[in-house]
Design an enzyme around this catalytic site. Structure first.
Site, mmCIF file in Angstrom:
data_model
loop_
_atom_site.group_PDB
_atom_site.id
_atom_site.type_symbol
_atom_site.label_atom_id
_atom_site.label_comp_id
_atom_site.label_asym_id
_atom_site.label_seq_id
_atom_site.Cartn_x
_atom_site.Cartn_y
_atom_site.Cartn_z
ATOM 1 N N GLU A 1 -32.691 3.219 -16.629
ATOM 2 C CA GLU A 1 -33.588 3.417 -17.771
ATOM 3 C C GLU A 1 -34.892 2.641 -17.591
ATOM 4 O OE1 GLU A 1 -33.140 3.437 -22.657
ATOM 5 O OE2 GLU A 1 -31.669 2.390 -21.424
ATOM 6 N N SER B 1 -24.599 -35.410 -16.609
ATOM 7 C CA SER B 1 -23.960 -36.477 -17.388
ATOM 8 C C SER B 1 -22.529 -36.753 -16.974
ATOM 9 C CB SER B 1 -23.987 -36.097 -18.871
ATOM 10 O OG SER B 1 -23.114 -34.998 -19.115
ATOM 11 N N CYS C 1 -28.656 6.232 -21.735
ATOM 12 C CA CYS C 1 -27.955 5.043 -22.215
ATOM 13 C C CYS C 1 -27.174 5.271 -23.506
ATOM 14 C CB CYS C 1 -28.938 3.878 -22.364
ATOM 15 S SG CYS C 1 -28.126 2.246 -22.362
ATOM 16 N N LYS D 1 -35.461 10.336 -24.957
ATOM 17 C CA LYS D 1 -34.204 9.787 -25.469
ATOM 18 C C LYS D 1 -34.000 10.224 -26.911
ATOM 19 C CE LYS D 1 -31.622 5.423 -25.370
ATOM 20 N NZ LYS D 1 -31.648 3.996 -24.941
#
Length: 748
Positions: free
Chosen positions: A45, A375, A175, A114
């Site tokens: 896409e 740490s 999509c 789309k």
């Protein structure tokens, strides 16, 4: 009679607004597809612009440069004799659409917009695009003059149509149309469309990959045909990393797929199949044929081109199971059987997704490596291990001959003859770690940090920053003539918190100083990116100092839960034999900002927070994924935590929401992190909410109290056993998350 067809899907690592690089990768994918014998190449896409251009989609420049890239493709001999479809924004009648443009031999065949946009969670496509709503309808699109000069066309069809070749028919989904309940592939398949291409920009979330394959597979289980799923890969410029996993499915079988995670910028996946197999499969499903007989036709763009070859025997495609790791989770055995393949475990996904995201960010930011305040705890150690994982992937790619990865490494280190020998040596080159101790730091954390740095190979230092903290406090003392004290020394809560925060913020200042100058010390050009290491649960709770060393350039673990980080470290320890991780996993989480007592820690994260990390994860999922406010969260937790008294659940929910409201402002300045968990509270993209609340939540908490009163009598009734004896006084003692001490619960 056989009609063998070869098609190609492409997994591309594109970069937003990098039109030159995106064009190069598209051309490479077309060239590789042709070498494999493909006659139809599809891509992901918005591959021309990159998916996450966001408000750049408003700019006319973005559309202009997209057409310029398309013009270059139309003129290129690489694109001859193959149907190509690419993605870009197109404005039609003053409306911008997210489109696929299919072309063949310098002629545009169809512009397909789309039809269903995605606005869920991380997506907000309707901010920039509109959906095409004219079902099975096309209109005339007037091409820009630069395109007309190449194609000789002034008008081409735009809309919901399909392409008919001599022997088959090609349709398109984009999509979200695969995920939508009214998916386009169903009516297309009923109208005889045999090949459907889906161009996607599907992002990665942990434990998601199987759902993509399941949907792609189900599309052809119901409808038959060939379904081509194309997806992006890597980081294209934002907080998301794309899921990869492009695949080709034929008649309910996944015949080939791409890797989920890889540093390879272009991966072309092909499959060869027989069109007659599709026709036989569909014809055998009689209910489908009856529906197809009365289906409404799609507009067809007819072309004089043949996809099939003269070969009548289809060469088998072997599924490369090595592209996915072992999928050992018992809970996912069903999915493994459904899809017929194995998937990466969540721990494997976590080891690779942030590593790929960091690699893309590092090589594209023109920096020389990373600086990490280490740490010796789970969070910063996880970040260090992810850099080590990245180095493993880089070395592996170079060993396999990836010239682009080698060129990127050489550019990063400023040495065009440098070739990394192994991950540990590369980690020493790219990662500088530093333990920043104070009087409140324990010897154990310092040793754990040093041991981990030694085993992964980072360039490590241990320093003491008390002198810098004292200098800051002396400025305040000069102005106020007052000396703030810790709580254990008789100070107030305000003093105690201020003294903790000045330590945390000083670490941020020192981190950026070291990041800018450590490569100068090592005789290399450039600077380092500062890595943050606060997890998604701490962000949700606001359990970090604003502008402390969690404020960094990027945060690889900012989207990962504490529980998943621990599981990841267990996996990582076993895979790479890093024994120091065992001590790190056994140590209780602590900020080490309050004074030690007799040399021992007294400050623990879960006691400070008033809740456990597991509880935080549950709150996060209910708040975000199930859209639960305080009252709904209480009601759901009553059902979920059946062994916990309702009064205690009510107190926990109230405590969480008070903390959430008070600290919500911190979400606005979170260091950009790789999106991993779906319940992230990250304010910029994923979680749009206010940052100023009434922290009393009076109306909501009153509703919880009323519900609690209604349930009191029924709870007491349930605690009377069959003999009529009240057993409430015999409740077991539980460890509460408020005090950290074993205390008997109050009788309701």
């Amino acid at each position: 009679m056989g009609w063998t067809v070869t098609v190609a899907v492409c997994t591309l690592n594109q970069w937003v607004m990098d039109f030159d690089g995106n064009l190069r990768r598209i051309l490479q994918s077309i060239e590789e597809a042709k070498k494999c014998g493909a006659k139809f190449r599809s891509g992901p896409e918005l591959e021309i612009t990159g998916y996450n251009c966001e408000d750049h989609f408003y700019e006319s420049d973005t559309r202009l440069h997209s057409w310029q890239v398309l013009a270059t493709l139309l003129k290129s001999h690489v694109c001859n004799d193959i149907i190509v479809d690419v993605g870009m924004p197109v404005m039609h009648k003053n409306v911008t659409y997210n489109c696929r443009i299919a072309f063949l031999n310098s002629k545009i065949l169809l512009i397909r917009p789309k039809m269903h946009l995605c606005d869920t969670f991380m997506y907000r496509e309707s901010r920039w695009f509109s959906p095409w709503t004219k079902v099975r309808a096309v209109e005339d699109f007037f091409l820009p003059r630069m395109i007309t000069e190449i194609t000789g066309q002034s008008v081409v069809p735009i809309g919901d149509a399909v392409i008919s070749t001599r022997e088959t028919c090609i349709g398109f989904e984009i999509c979200e149309e695969l995920w939508h309940p009214d998916s386009n592939h169903i009516p297309m398949s009923l109208d005889g469309v045999e090949i459907i291409s889906n161009a996607s920009g599907s992002i990665f979330e942990v434990r998601k990959a199987h759902s993509i394959f399941e949907r792609v597979k189900m599309a052809t289980t119901k409808c038959g045909g060939c379904y081509m799923y194309n997806n992006l890969r890597g980081c294209d410029g934002g907080r998301m990393i794309f899921n990869g996993t492009s695949c080709i499915t034929v008649n309910d079988k996944i015949v080939n797929h791409a890797k989920q995670f890889s540093l390879k910028e272009v991966e072309v996946t092909t499959a060869t199949f027989d069109l007659e197999d599709i026709r036989t499969y569909r014809n055998l499903v009689r209910s489908r044929t009856h529906s197809a007989a009365k289906s409404q036709p799609y507009p067809r763009v007819k072309i004089d081109f043949c996809l099939s070859s003269s070969d009548r025997i289809v060469k088998s495609v072997t599924l490369d199971r090595a592209k996915f790791g072992e999928y050992n989770s018992v809970d996912n055995e069903r999915d493994e059987m459904i899809l017929g393949m194995k998937f990466l475990t969540p721990e494997e996904e976590i080891s690779m997704a942030p590593a790929c995201w960091m690699w893309d960010y590092l090589r594209r930011s023109c920096q020389g490596g990373f600086f990490l305040p280490l740490s010796g705890g789970v969070d910063s150690s996880s970040t260090a291990c992810l850099v080590y994982s990245m180095c493993h992937m880089v070395v592996e790619a170079i060993d396999k001959g990836d010239k682009q990865v080698l060129a990127d490494v050489q550019k990063i280190v400023g040495d065009y003859e440098y070739i990394p020998r192994d991950a540990k040596q590369l980690c020493n080159t790219l990662l500088v770690t530093c333990y920043m101790g104070t009087d409140n730091s324990s010897t154990e954390t310092k040793l754990r940090a040093a041991e981990l740095a030694l085993q992964i190979g980072s360039y490590h230092h241990s320093i003491v920053i008390d002198v810098a903290i004292s200098a800051i406090l002396s400025i305040f003392q000069q102005v106020s003539n007052l000396t703030p004290k810790f709580k254990v020394h008789g100070g107030s809560p305000r003093e105690n918190l201020a003294l903790q925060n000045v330590q945390a913020r000083m670490r941020m200042v020192i981190s950026y100083l070291f990041a800018q100058l450590m490569l100068w010390v090592r005789g290399r050009p450039g600077g380092l990116l500062v890595l943050g290491s606060s997890n998604v649960d701490e962000a949700l709770r606001g359990y970090f100092t604003k502008y402390d060393c969690s404020s960094a350039d990027i945060n690889p673990i900012g989207g990962i839960s504490k529980d998943d980080l621990k599981k990841f470290l267990i996996y990582f320890r076993e895979k790479y034999g890093i024994s120091s991780l065992e001590k790190i996993l056994d140590a209780p989480p602590t900020a080490e900002l309050e004074p030690l007592q007799v040399g021992q820690l007294v400050q623990l994260d879960e006691i400070d927070m008033g809740m456990t990390y597991k509880e935080l994860s549950t709150y996060g999922k209910l708040r975000k994924l199930e859209c639960a406010g305080p009252f709904t969260m209480f009601c759901k937790l009553v059902r979920l935590w059946r062994d916990c008294p309702q009064k205690e659940i009510a107190d926990k929910v109230k405590h969480f929401y008070r903390c959430y409201a008070i600290n919500r402002h911190k979400m606005t300045i979170l260091t950009p992190s790789c999106h991993i968990e779906s319940y992230t509270p990250e304010d910029n993209r994923a979680d749009h909410r206010p940052f100023l609340y009434n922290h009393t939540w009076k109306w909501q908490f009153d509703a919880i109290d009323r519900e609690l009163q209604v349930n009191v009598s029924s709870d007491q009734h349930e605690m009377i056993d069959k003999k009529g004896k009240d057993t409430t006084k015999f409740r077991s003692i539980r460890l509460t998350s408020y005090s950290g001490k074993a205390e008997p619960e109050a009788i309701v």
